[in-house]
Design an enzyme around this catalytic site. Structure first.
Site, short mmCIF file in Angstrom:
data_model
loop_
_atom_site.label_atom_id
_atom_site.label_comp_id
_atom_site.label_asym_id
_atom_site.label_seq_id
_atom_site.Cartn_x
_atom_site.Cartn_y
_atom_site.Cartn_z
N SER A 89 -10.65 -41.64 -41.20
CA SER A 89 -11.29 -42.19 -40.02
C SER A 89 -12.45 -43.11 -40.42
O SER A 89 -12.24 -44.11 -41.10
CB SER A 89 -11.75 -41.05 -39.11
OG SER A 89 -12.08 -41.55 -37.84
N ASP A 112 -1.88 -38.87 -33.02
CA ASP A 112 -3.30 -39.22 -33.04
C ASP A 112 -3.67 -39.96 -31.75
O ASP A 112 -3.10 -41.02 -31.45
CB ASP A 112 -3.60 -40.09 -34.26
CG ASP A 112 -5.09 -40.30 -34.46
OD1 ASP A 112 -5.88 -39.83 -33.62
OD2 ASP A 112 -5.47 -40.93 -35.46
N HIS A 157 -4.87 -36.63 -35.62
CA HIS A 157 -6.01 -37.26 -36.29
C HIS A 157 -6.44 -36.47 -37.52
O HIS A 157 -6.84 -37.05 -38.52
CB HIS A 157 -7.18 -37.40 -35.31
CG HIS A 157 -8.27 -38.30 -35.79
ND1 HIS A 157 -8.11 -39.66 -35.95
CD2 HIS A 157 -9.55 -38.05 -36.17
CE1 HIS A 157 -9.23 -40.20 -36.38
NE2 HIS A 157 -10.12 -39.24 -36.53
#
Length: 484
Positions: A250, A368, A396
Site C-alpha cells: 500500500s 481489494d 488488501h
C-alpha cells in the site's frame, strides 16, 4: 466501545491524543529487534534477522542475464504522455492514440511526413499514385501534418543494460526489505519474515514512525512523505547489501518506488503489493481523516470495522484475530490523521515511474476495496519491466490472508532471471509489446510447486514501441485520496 468514548472525552479536555505509540523500554537488540535513531529523538524499531547459514559461493553467482532498457519518454504541453520502448531492431511506425476527446497522430520514427509546400523525392511505390492523383492537399490535412511535427515539452531518453540475477537465500550479498503502509507495523510481515529467514535470506523490516514500537512525535510535520522517505532512506543505507529486494504494501510501495528511483544500482528487484496506480500523491480535502483528533477517537471503532470489511476478503474469526495480533490497524488517531494528510508527493507521477528500470512484481488481491485492479494494470503498463499477478482469494491484506501463495510467488520472483543466451543484434527480431486484458489479469496463474525446476513466466518483451494513453479513466484514483 465505552472505552473509546471515554478516551475521546479525555482527548477533548486534555488536547492530547490517546493510544500514543512509544518505543519499548529497551534500546538493546532483543529477538532480532533493533532500535535505530534516524534523527535526534526519532527512533525506529527494526526487525533484522541474520540467519545462521553456510556461505555458499556458487559458480556464476550474481551474473544472470541482461535486459536492454531503452525507452524514450515524451511529455507534451497538453499533458499527453508518449512512451516508446526502443531497440536496434525496431521498425518505424506511426502511433495513433487518444487523449480525452482529441485524437492525435504522432510520428515516432525518423520518417516524418513532409510539411505543407515541402518538396520530396518520389519513390517507385508512390510514382503510380502521383500519376493518377494530382489534387492539391486540403487545408485540413496540412494542419494534421503540422500537428505531427510539433515538439514535446520534455523528452527523457533511457539507455542502459541491466543485469538481473537469481537471488537465493544462500547468497551473502542479498537482503530483503519489507515496508508496511498506513496503520500497519512490521508484524503484518510475520509470515514472510519467518518464511524467508528460514530459507537463509537476511530480512529487514522497520516500523514507520508512529507505528508499532517506533517513537510517535506529536507534530504533523513528522509524518509527511518526505520525512518518512528520509527515514526509510537511512534504514536502507544502514542495512543495504550489493543486491537488495524491496517489498512494499500500500503506502509502503511509494517508499519502495522512491528508493528504486534514487538507487537503481543497489535495488535489484521490487515487489508492490496493492500499491495502486502511478499517480502523484495528494491528500484529499474531503476525507473523514481531516476531522479533529478527538472526533476520530470517537469514531475509532467504526474505522476499525470499516478496515476489516474493506481490507479482508472474509470477515470471520480468523480475520479478526489477524487484525488484532498483527497490529494491522492499531495507531493513534493523531498519527492516522497526520499520515493521511501528509501524503503529498507531486514528483511521483507517471513519468517518475516510467523512468524505473528495476524489475517489478505487482501483487493484487481480487477483493481489494481500497485499490481497484485497474490501477495495478495501469502501473504494469507504465513500468518498463512490470509483471502483474492477481490472487483470487485475497484482498488488501493479501500477505496475511494468503501467506503461502504470496510467499511462493515472491520466492519465484526472487529466483527469476532472464535467459543468459542472447542472439546477435543483426538477428534480433522486433516483438510487439502487448498489454494484458482485464480477463487475463484477473486470472492468476498457478505457481509451480518447485521454483528451482521451473521459472515463472514473468518477463514480457520490450522491443517494440509502446504507447501510453493518459486520457481520463473511469477508475477511482485511490492514491490521490490517500493510501492505506
Amino acid at each position: 466501545m465505552l472505552t473509546s468514548f471515554v478516551d475521546g472525552i479525555f482527548c477533548c479536555f486534555t488536547g492530547k491524543s490517546t493510544n500514543v505509540v512509544v518505543p519499548i523500554e529497551s534500546s538493546e537488540p532483543t529477538d532480532g529487534f533493533e532500535f535505530v535513531e534516524v534523527k535526534p529523538g526519532r527512533v525506529l524499531r527494526v526487525r533484522h534477522i541474520i540467519p545462521d547459514r553456510p556461505v555458499v559461493e556458487e559458480p556464476g553467482t550474481g551474473e544472470g542475464g541482461s535486459v536492454s532498457c531503452k525507452r524514450k519518454i515524451s511529455v507534451y504541453r497538453n499533458g499527453q504522455l508518449l512512451i516508446e520502448n526502443v531497440n536496434e531492431a525496431t521498425h518505424p511506425e506511426l502511433v495513433r492514440y487518444q487523449n480525452g476527446d482529441n485524437t492525435v497522430d504522432m510520428e515516432v520514427s525518423n520518417c516524418e511526413a513532409p510539411a505543407a509546400g515541402q518538396d520530396t523525392e518520389p519513390t517507385p511505390e508512390s510514382a503510380a499514385g502521383q500519376a493518377t492523383d494530382t489534387k492539391p492537399v486540403p487545408q485540413q490535412e496540412q494542419q494534421q501534418v503540422q500537428r505531427r511535427r510539433r515538439k514535446p515539452k520534455r523528452s527523457i531518453v533511457i539507455d542502459c543494460e541491466r543485469k538481473i540475477a537469481c537471488c537465493k537465500g544462500t547468497h551473502p550479498d542479498v537482503a530483503l526489505f519489507f515496508i508496511h503502509g498506513v496503520g500497519g507495523s512490521l508484524d503484518i510481515w510475520g509470515s514472510q519474515l519467518d518464511y524467508f529467514s528460514q530459507l537463509g535470506y537476511e530480512v529487514i523490516a522497520p516500523d514507520l514512525v508512529g507505528h508499532g514500537a517506533s517513537s510517535a512525535p506529536q507534530i504533523p510535520a513528522a509524518y509527511t512523505f518526505y520525512a518518512l522517505a528520509e527515514d526509510v532512506r537511512i534504514i536502507f543505507k544502514r542495512y543495504a547489501k550489493r543486491r537488495n529486494i524491496l517489498v512494499g504494501h500500500s503506502y509502503g510501495v511509494s517508499f519502495c518506488t522512491f528508493l528504486a528511483h534514487e538507487y537503481p544500482e543497489q535495488v535489484h528487484k521490487v515487489v508492490m503489493i496493492n500499491g495502486g496506480g502511478p499517480t502523484a500523491l495528494e491528500p484529499s480535502l474531503c476525507s473523514v481523516f481531516n476531522l479533529p483528533t478527538c472526533v476520530l477517537n470517537f469514531l475509532s471503532p467504526c474505522l476499525t470495522w470499516s478496515f476489516l470489511m474493506a481490507g479482508f476478503a472474509h470477515q470471520g474469526t480468523r480475520e479478526k484475530k489477524l487484525l488484532k495480533e498483527n497490529n494491522a490497524f492499531n495507531v493513534s488517531s493523531f498519527v492516522l490523521r497526520s499520515m493521511m494528510s501528509g501524503q503529498y508527493w507531486p514528483e511521483g507521477d507517471e513519468v517518475y515511474h516510467a523512468e524505473i528500470t528495476v524489475p517489478v512484481l505487482l501483487v493484487h488481491g481480487m477483493y481489494d476495496k481500497f485499490v481497484p485492479v485497474q490501477e495495478d494494470q495501469r502501473m504494469a503498463e507504465i513500468l518498463l519491466l512490470g509483471f502483474l499477478k492477481v490472487i483470487d482469494d485475497g484482498s488488501h491484506m493479501v500477505m496475511m490472508e494468503c501467506p503461502d501463495v504470496v510467499n511462493t510467488l515472491l520466492h519465484e520472483f526472487f529466483l527469476w532471471q532472464p535467459a543468459t543466451a542472447s542472439k546477435p543484434k543483426q538477428e534480433a527480431a522486433p516483438t510487439k509489446t502487448t498489454t494484458k486484458s482485464p480477463e487475463d489479469t484477473t486470472r492468476p496463474k498457478t505457481a509451480p510447486k518447485s521454483p528451482s525446476k521451473s521459472q515463472p513466466d514473468l518477463i514480457r518483451p520490450t522491443t517494440a514501441p509502446k504507447t501510453i494513453n493518459t486520457g481520463t479513466e473511469a477508475s477511482v484514483d485511490i492514491r490521490s485520496k490517500g493510501k492505506k
